[in-house]
Design a protein around this motif. Sequence first.
Motif, short mmCIF file in Angstrom:
data_model
loop_
_atom_site.label_atom_id
_atom_site.label_comp_id
_atom_site.label_asym_id
_atom_site.label_seq_id
_atom_site.Cartn_x
_atom_site.Cartn_y
_atom_site.Cartn_z
N GLU A 238 -25.39 6.65 -34.09
CA GLU A 238 -24.72 5.78 -33.12
C GLU A 238 -24.82 6.28 -31.69
N LYS A 239 -24.75 7.61 -31.50
CA LYS A 239 -24.68 8.14 -30.13
C LYS A 239 -25.90 8.97 -29.75
N HIS A 240 -26.79 9.18 -30.73
CA HIS A 240 -28.03 9.91 -30.49
C HIS A 240 -27.79 11.32 -29.94
N GLN A 241 -26.65 11.88 -30.29
CA GLN A 241 -26.35 13.26 -29.95
C GLN A 241 -25.30 13.78 -30.92
N LEU A 242 -25.16 15.08 -30.99
CA LEU A 242 -24.23 15.67 -31.94
C LEU A 242 -23.34 16.67 -31.22
N ALA A 243 -22.23 16.17 -30.70
CA ALA A 243 -21.21 17.04 -30.11
C ALA A 243 -20.35 17.56 -31.25
N TRP A 244 -20.40 18.86 -31.49
CA TRP A 244 -19.80 19.43 -32.70
C TRP A 244 -19.11 20.74 -32.38
N ALA A 245 -17.93 20.94 -32.94
CA ALA A 245 -17.20 22.20 -32.76
C ALA A 245 -16.55 22.60 -34.08
N GLN A 246 -16.88 23.78 -34.57
CA GLN A 246 -16.27 24.31 -35.79
C GLN A 246 -16.53 25.81 -35.84
#
Length: 237
Positions: free
Chosen positions: A50-58
């Motif tokens: 959907e957003k063509h990016q992967l903002a990820w925090a873990q």
Amino acid sequence: MRHAARLLGVLALALLCLQLWFAGRILLMRWVAPQSTSFQRSEALRLLTEKHQLAWAQQWVDDAQLPATLKRAVISSEDDGFAQHGGVDWDALKGAWKKNEKAQARAEARGRTTAKVIGGSTITQQLAKNLFLSGERTLLRKGQELVITLMLEGLLDKRRILEIYLNSVEWGEGLFGAQAAARHYFHMDAARLGPFEAARLAVMLPAPKRFERQPGSPYVLGRAGIITGRMGGAQIP
């Protein structure tokens, strides 16, 4: 008849192998933290699509670095019988079923086809679903969730179940685990969360994507105050 019997036999064997695979994965979690969950992988795919990016925090933190304040807050908010039940709180499920029936009747009376569903799932059931299953609501999926829940309770102790849950649960879009949530919302490590900060995070769990837009809304703050008052009676493993 023989062909049908063979087919049933193959299906039964496949089902047994699937349950053994689940059990093996869970047993390994005694010593090895899961790298990702089924829900996290589906969310990563959705964000990329959907957003063509992967903002990820873990970031995984061990049980010793997870504060008692957060454990008490989450148990008080999500599953106050966590330390006592065997994975399923049948009374809570019965109560949720009755509330959903009434809500559905009211919705139909107003011309709507569906009503908001109230959950009665325990922390262990939520973990079972997040680790291995999809979000669809079918009897087959719920049955598999129950089996995995019993496996989790039988193969892991409560402390480990809560540790995995707090490190993998969603706290916002692309935001997973207590450490990432504490840093994102309060700019501190999870180990430093006070009672009210922990309660605010606990309140967000049923709908993290909705509450992350206004983490300081009157509802979140008011509900956090109630949870803070309950935390003293929460039993942690």
